[in-house]
Write an enzyme that holds these catalytic residues in place. Structure first.
Site, short mmCIF file in Angstrom:
data_model
loop_
_atom_site.label_atom_id
_atom_site.label_comp_id
_atom_site.label_asym_id
_atom_site.label_seq_id
_atom_site.Cartn_x
_atom_site.Cartn_y
_atom_site.Cartn_z
CG ASN A 33 64.99 58.94 37.49
OD1 ASN A 33 66.11 59.19 37.94
ND2 ASN A 33 64.77 58.84 36.20
CG ASP A 34 64.12 63.43 39.53
OD1 ASP A 34 65.12 63.21 38.83
OD2 ASP A 34 63.10 63.98 39.09
CB VAL A 35 63.16 60.19 45.46
CG1 VAL A 35 62.05 61.19 45.24
CG2 VAL A 35 62.77 58.82 44.94
CB SER A 72 65.45 66.57 38.09
OG SER A 72 66.09 65.38 37.65
#
Length: 479
Positions: free
Chosen positions: A404-406, A445
């Site tokens: 997700n965040d990456v 995040s």
């Protein structure tokens, strides 16, 4: 001392062990040679421990052999029984045990030297200072690692646990631990008798204060920062061992601890750079934010395109190049074998297929590499962020599974985002993006991911392992 061996055997054995440590670390810098490096380092440690115990008559050979058998059995049992997804917390526990052992050995040696000398003046400042450093770092490592392992295992709340005045409490306990350390080292004449009766207990008070500090340091750190924390605690365990080496005047322990401390610190810096954050921000700044349902709706409502395994298989049927981006969701679902089988099938049909790996994906450094290696994915198929990012514009299909965040483009476009400036995998540059997730829930995040609502993105909702396996089955049926 082993009477039948000449004196040069001990330093020569230590030198050989140090060479093995260095060669092992060198080999562990690449996945292809990592296993060999681990074996070489283990051989060096076996040599160092065996020679030390036999040479110094610390234990009888029978007791040493029994200890090696019991310890080896416990280690083998853990290596065999612990799931791959639980490796991060196991590494955390190993860091903690290393730090705790260093602190306890240093404390025991101080007590022993004091009992032998019967006077403080006979114990050198070098030894007491090294003992104080080992006690502080070792206690912080032990309790910080236990908290980290508890968070990773789900025993403790994985979110940031903060309370009013937590930063001040850290400073207070750090100062208390340092004060007890100074008390151990400094011996003013006017208080000589007082210190002589209290300096050894001071070590254990130092240990207690540093233990509380270790808990306070890690408790507020969320799951997203755990890879950095694990790397840092690994470095701490090495530094504690090196300090204990000075207490014991043991050369090989100093070398081994310094190597672990330095390599762990370098890895910590690399991890921080991969997140575009300073170490101080990781330890004290916190990460992530609470997202309102209104913000989630504004990003996703009416903009999500859902797809099915059948449609994804049709896309793969015409693709010339495919990149699979794994994340922690793949680890949780144990989908690495299905993902590897899908990549193998694509490769057999002349599709250029690679895995794009972000350095902080997962819960420990190299987490994704370990899982894919377990599934026999060739190392040349695993591409680091810097290698794979320039290729996304020439990629037909990207499959994001459990990440997700990456892959969140907000890192590049929104300066107010908590991940602003963090290097991410630019998968949105590919022609088509498939995101396999259970839901639209945010990553660590806490922010929405505009990639999910992008015109080129289709969401394949479902468990990563089941989804990958269904793609494998469909691809087999049609090829």
């Amino acid at each position: 001392m082993v009477s039948f061996l000449p004196e040069w055997v001990l330093p020569l054995s230590y030198l050989a062990a140090a060479v093995l440590f260095i060669q092992g670390l060198r080999d562990m810098t690449h996945p292809r040679t990592g296993m060999r490096g681990n074996m070489i380092s283990s051989g060096g440690m076996l040599l160092a421990v065996g020679v030390t115990v036999l040479w110094l008559d610390i234990l009888s050979p029978i007791v040493l052999l029994a200890g090696l058998v019991v310890g080896g059995a416990v280690g083998t049992g853990l290596a065999v029984s612990v799931e791959r997804t639980e490796m991060p917390q196991l590494v955390g526990l190993f860091n903690g045990f290393g730090g705790g052992a260093s602190a306890l050995v240093a404390g025991a040696e101080l007590v022993d030297q004091f009992d032998t000398a019967r006077t403080i003046a006979a114990v050198s400042v070098d030894v007491t200072a090294a003992g104080a450093v080992s006690g502080i770092i070792g206690a912080v490592t032990l309790w910080g690692s236990l908290v980290a392992a508890g968070k990773l295992h789900g025993v403790l709340d994985t979110s940031e646990i903060r309370f009013t005045g937590d930063q001040a409490a850290k400073v207070v306990f750090l100062l208390v631990a340092v004060a007890f350390g100074v008390h151990i080292v400094v011996r003013p004449d006017f208080a000589a008798m007082l210190l002589e009766t209290q300096w050894v207990p001071s070590y254990w008070l130092l240990f207690a204060a540093a233990s509380i500090l270790g808990v306070l340091l890690v408790l507020p750190i969320g799951g997203a920062d755990m890879p950095v924390v694990i790397a840092l605690l690994n470095s701490y365990s090495g530094l504690a061992a090196a300090a204990t080496g000075f207490v014991l005047s043991n050369t090989v322990l100093i070398i081994a601890g310094t190597l672990v401390g330095a390599s762990g610190l370098i890895l910590t810096v690399i991890m921080c750079e991969s997140m575009n954050r300073s170490l101080a921000n990781v330890l004290f700044g916190g990460f992530g934010e609470e997202t309102s349902s209104e913000e989630m709706d504004a990003t996703y409502e009416g903009n999500i395109t859902e797809t099915s395994p059948e449609e994804v298989e049709m896309l793969l049927d015409t693709a010339q190049r495919v990149v699979i981006v794994p994340g922690y969701g793949m680890a949780v679902a144990q989908a690495q074998h299905a993902a590897a089988e899908l990549a193998e099938l694509l490769d057999e049909n002349n599709v250029d297929v690679e895995f794009g790996i972000h350095p902080v994906a997962g819960r420990m450094p190299g987490h994704m590499n370990v899982l894919l290696a377990e599934a026999d994915v060739p190392y040349e198929k695993m591409r680091e962020l810097e290698e794979v990012n320039p290729t996304f514009s020439q990629t037909d299909v990207v499959i994001v599974t459990g990440a997700n965040d990456v892959v969140n483009p907000k890192a590049n476009t929104d300066d107010s985002s908590p991940i602003a400036g963090m290097p991410v995998l630019n998968v949105s540059e590919a022609r088509t993006v498939i995101v396999n997730k259970r839901s639209l829930s945010p990553g660590f995040s806490g922010i929405p991911n505009p990639l999910f609502a992008d015109d080129k993105t289709s969401m394949l909702f479902g468990d990563a392992k089941e989804s990958m396996q269904e793609l494998v089955n469909l691809y087999k049926e049609n090829h």
